[in-house]
Write a protein that holds these residues in place. Structure first.
Motif, short mmCIF file in Angstrom:
data_model
loop_
_atom_site.label_atom_id
_atom_site.label_comp_id
_atom_site.label_asym_id
_atom_site.label_seq_id
_atom_site.Cartn_x
_atom_site.Cartn_y
_atom_site.Cartn_z
N LEU A 78 35.83 39.63 47.13
CA LEU A 78 34.38 39.63 47.33
C LEU A 78 33.63 38.82 46.27
O LEU A 78 32.43 38.58 46.43
CB LEU A 78 33.85 41.07 47.35
CG LEU A 78 34.25 41.93 48.55
CD1 LEU A 78 33.73 43.35 48.40
CD2 LEU A 78 33.74 41.33 49.85
N GLY A 79 34.31 38.44 45.19
CA GLY A 79 33.68 37.61 44.17
C GLY A 79 33.41 38.30 42.86
O GLY A 79 32.62 37.79 42.05
N TYR A 80 34.06 39.45 42.60
CA TYR A 80 33.83 40.15 41.33
C TYR A 80 34.56 39.39 40.22
O TYR A 80 35.77 39.14 40.30
CB TYR A 80 34.34 41.58 41.44
CG TYR A 80 34.05 42.42 40.20
CD1 TYR A 80 32.75 42.77 39.86
CD2 TYR A 80 35.08 42.86 39.38
CE1 TYR A 80 32.48 43.53 38.75
CE2 TYR A 80 34.83 43.63 38.26
CZ TYR A 80 33.52 43.95 37.94
OH TYR A 80 33.25 44.70 36.83
N LYS A 81 33.84 39.05 39.14
CA LYS A 81 34.38 38.23 38.07
C LYS A 81 34.88 39.04 36.88
O LYS A 81 35.54 38.49 35.99
CB LYS A 81 33.33 37.23 37.57
CG LYS A 81 32.80 36.30 38.65
CD LYS A 81 33.90 35.44 39.24
CE LYS A 81 33.35 34.48 40.28
NZ LYS A 81 34.40 33.64 40.90
N GLY A 82 34.56 40.31 36.80
CA GLY A 82 34.98 41.11 35.65
C GLY A 82 36.45 41.48 35.71
O GLY A 82 37.16 41.22 36.69
N GLU A 83 36.91 42.09 34.61
CA GLU A 83 38.29 42.56 34.56
C GLU A 83 38.43 43.81 35.42
O GLU A 83 37.67 44.77 35.27
CB GLU A 83 38.69 42.87 33.11
CG GLU A 83 38.71 41.64 32.21
CD GLU A 83 39.16 41.99 30.81
OE1 GLU A 83 39.44 43.19 30.57
OE2 GLU A 83 39.23 41.08 29.96
N ILE A 84 39.42 43.79 36.30
CA ILE A 84 39.61 44.89 37.23
C ILE A 84 41.08 45.01 37.56
O ILE A 84 41.81 44.01 37.60
CB ILE A 84 38.76 44.69 38.52
CG1 ILE A 84 38.80 45.94 39.40
CG2 ILE A 84 39.22 43.48 39.29
CD1 ILE A 84 37.85 45.88 40.57
N GLY A 85 41.53 46.21 37.73
CA GLY A 85 42.91 46.50 38.07
C GLY A 85 43.03 47.94 38.56
O GLY A 85 42.02 48.62 38.79
N TYR A 86 44.26 48.38 38.74
CA TYR A 86 44.44 49.76 39.21
C TYR A 86 43.91 50.76 38.20
O TYR A 86 43.47 51.86 38.55
CB TYR A 86 45.92 50.03 39.51
CG TYR A 86 46.81 50.04 38.28
CD1 TYR A 86 47.04 51.22 37.58
CD2 TYR A 86 47.41 48.88 37.82
CE1 TYR A 86 47.85 51.24 36.46
CE2 TYR A 86 48.21 48.88 36.70
CZ TYR A 86 48.43 50.07 36.02
OH TYR A 86 49.21 50.09 34.90
N GLN A 87 43.95 50.39 36.88
CA GLN A 87 43.47 51.32 35.85
C GLN A 87 41.96 51.55 35.96
O GLN A 87 41.45 52.58 35.50
CB GLN A 87 43.82 50.80 34.45
CG GLN A 87 43.03 49.59 33.99
CD GLN A 87 43.56 48.29 34.54
OE1 GLN A 87 44.57 48.29 35.24
NE2 GLN A 87 42.89 47.19 34.22
N THR A 88 41.24 50.61 36.56
CA THR A 88 39.79 50.79 36.72
C THR A 88 39.48 51.99 37.60
O THR A 88 38.47 52.68 37.39
CB THR A 88 39.17 49.51 37.32
OG1 THR A 88 39.55 48.39 36.51
CG2 THR A 88 37.66 49.59 37.35
#
Length: 641
Positions: A78-88
């Motif tokens: 969708l265009g999210y630029k932040g750090e993201i992963g399963y831990q989020t």
């Protein structure tokens, strides 16, 4: 952040997320609630992308990791630029979750954003949740009960499947849809005799299917009428009532022509009017309803009708002989029942033979009638041809007779004929000149009218396209009006349910207070920045002044130090003082830097304490133990297998 969290929670509730009433901050979100909120938002933003995502966390840890990775990939798409992963999602961090939810809420479609600005009650949230649940269930493939996983066993019913059977329904409003006023008898029938819709189907299970079929038929009829009116009705420049009446008249005329052109089954060689219509579908249908013709077998009937037809079609003398034969063949009273039945069977066979002979005779007569009708038609045609030939011969004979009468005085007659021909030629020349005089203005008028007709056609086409656009705009406006009407009714109901002691002025004052606080904060920030700039400017000025003063003093003292010993000591003290002052300034700057680093570290400590690092580590250890247990269990199953 409190106001931001309230706005986010309100938007998530509007998107169908089940956020409890006691949750007032993103800090209170659990992993399950975070996953549900993200999945609901992704489904609203991109249904194709969020269709395969599950809004609930599975019990197994490996499955949870896969769900977290899938959500992270969907957010990145969708265009999210932040750090993201399963831990989020599994080990939530308040700032990261707030930033992610703010991104998703901003990505919501405009209609959803406008709807989120409108207050919605529990009924709307319930309807959206039901719709989302139905969509999720429709996305799952159907499997037999023995092949279903535990998740499918919960979402799909285990009951037996049944076939849907429909039944035609009689609805009272059907007369209104056709535009005809119902009569008194029909109204009495609908009021006293007509059964309710729920009682018309023979089986209770056929009610829903029958209603759906009835609604689909009415909807398709309305859509067909709209398409026909937009494509053909507008071009006819008639009102809808006139268009319907003209269409009904054309259909009635066509039926009458088919009925008049198909009085019976035409023969292959006949040239009547009915031969052309017999090939059409309507003619075949009429012929099928008309029944058997003269050449076919006799239609079915009762024994009395067959006897009556057989009796009255015979000759009177033959009828007397048959009656005598029947009377002579009547059994006596002393005969047995078996002999009587045998006599009846023999008599029945004889009558059937006679009936077949009569049927064959009637078929022969019908064939002869057809042949005679065909011969009469041919003779009539030949008679008309001969009459036309005779008329042509009489005309030629009349011309020849007049020519013979003119032969005795041929010279004078030729002169008269020549005079008549010359006069006719002059008259034709004069008529041609007059025609040219009249032809020029007529041609100009024809061209002008043709150009005017072309302009009118272009104008009518433009107006027709405008009318179609207006119809489309009217339809869109009507749909928007219906939506706004439903929203208005919902808002009215919610307004009635809201407490009356809360006024709008309180919310206005609160908003004004928030705006005032923001302005004050901006003013304070601006003031601090200006003070910092002034202070930095003053420090720079003092530093420059100090450097210039030291340079001038150093130069003057250095000149005198060459001549005087006491001045030389003063020069050493001056250099030491300058060095000590520089060290002191550097120490002050280092102290300020250390204080800033201390404040940054304190903020980081507060952030880390807010991130629940210790709790997340404990959860990670527990999840790690659970994964090891699952792996050991799977390994034991593999070894046993």
């Amino acid at each position: 952040m409190e106001e931001v969290d309230k706005i986010l929670i309100h938007a998530l509730r509007q998107s169908g997320t089940g956020v409890a009433e006691d949750i007032q901050s993103v800090k209170q979100f659990t992993s399950e609630l975070i996953v549900e909120a993200v999945v609901r938002c992704v489904r609203v933003i991109n249904p194709a992308l969020g269709g395969g995502l599950s809004p609930s966390l599975p019990p197994g840890m490996s499955a949870r990791f896969r769900v977290g990775m899938g959500l992270a990939q969907a957010c990145q798409d969708l265009g999210y630029k932040g750090e993201i992963g399963y831990q989020t999602f599994l080990y939530s961090n308040e700032p990261e979750i707030r930033a992610l939810l703010m991104f998703l809420v901003e990505k919501l479609p405009r209609e959803s954003a406008e709807a989120s600005d409108q207050p919605a009650g529990k009924s709307v949230v319930l309807q959206r949740a039901i719709a989302a649940k139905i969509k999720a269930q429709l996305a799952l493939p159907w499997l037999p009960h023995n092949c279903r996983l535990p998740l499918l066993c919960k979402t799909q019913s285990a009951g037996p499947s049944r076939s849907l059977r429909t039944q035609p329904l009689s609805l009272p409003y059907s007369n209104k849809s056709t535009g005809r006023a119902s009569s008194k008898a029909s109204r009495e029938y609908q009021r006293d005799v007509l059964l309710p819709v729920t009682a018309q189907p023979p089986h209770r299970g056929a009610l829903v299917a029958s209603l759906l079929e009835q609604h689909t038929a009415e909807l398709s009829a309305a859509q067909e009428w709209d398409s026909e009116w937009n494509s053909q009705g507008l071009l006819s420049r008639l009102t809808p009532e006139e268009y319907r009446s003209r269409k009904a008249a054309r259909l009635q005329k066509r039926i009458q022509e088919q009925l008049s052109s198909a009085p019976g089954t035409p023969s292959p060689g006949s040239g009547g009017a009915g031969s052309g219509g017999a090939g059409s579908d309507l003619a075949q249908l009429l012929l099928s309803f008309q029944g058997a013709g003269p050449g076919d077998l006799l239609p079915k009937g009762t024994h009395f009708t067959h006897t009556q037809k057989f009796t009255f079609t015979q000759d009177p003398g033959l009828l007397v002989e048959q009656m005598a034969a029947v009377a002579s063949s009547m059994p006596l009273g002393g005969q047995s029942e078996g002999e009587l039945r045998a006599c009846q069977q023999a008599e029945l066979g004889e009558l059937e033979e006679r009936l077949q002979q009569v049927a064959l005779g009637s078929e022969r007569l019908s064939d002869r009638m057809k042949q005679m009708n065909l011969g009469v038609a041919q003779v009539t045609h030949e008679l008309k041809e001969r009459e036309r030939a005779n008329q042509e011969k009489e005309d030629s004979l009349q011309v020849k007779r007049q020519t013979v009468e003119l032969l005795p005085d041929a010279h004078n007659n030729l002169a008269k004929l020549q005079t008549l021909v010359e006069a006719s030629a002059k008259r034709l020349v004069g008529l041609a000149a007059q025609w040219e005089k009249h032809r020029d203005p007529l041609i100009q008028e024809h061209r002008r009218l043709k150009e005017l007709c072309t302009n009118q056609d272009v104008e009518s086409s433009r107006q027709l396209s405008e009318i179609k656009d207006l119809h489309e705009k009217i339809r869109e406006t009507a749909e928007k009006a219906k939506k706004k009407e439903s929203v208005y009714k919902q808002l009215i109901s919610e307004l009635e349910n809201l407490p009356k002691d809360v006024s709008r002025s309180a919310y206005t004052l609160r908003i004004l207070e928030i705006v005032g606080n923001i302005k004050k904060q901006k003013e304070e920030i601006t003031k601090i920045l200006s003070d910092t700039k002034e202070l930095q400017k003053e420090i720079n000025n003092l530093t420059g002044k100090l450097d210039r003063t030291f340079a001038v003093t150093d130069e003057l003292v250095f000149k005198d130090a060459k001549k005087d010993e006491s001045v030389r000591k003063s020069y050493k003290y001056l250099a030491a003082l300058h060095e000590n002052c520089s060290q002191l300034i550097q120490t002050i700057e280092d102290t300020g830097t250390i204080l800033r680093e201390i404040r940054d570290l304190e903020e980081q400590i507060e952030t880390e304490s807010g991130n629940k690092t210790v709790a997340n580590l404990e959860r990670i250890l527990a999840d790690y133990k659970a994964v090891r247990e699952e792996n050991s269990a799977l390994g034991s199953k593999v070894r046993e297998g």
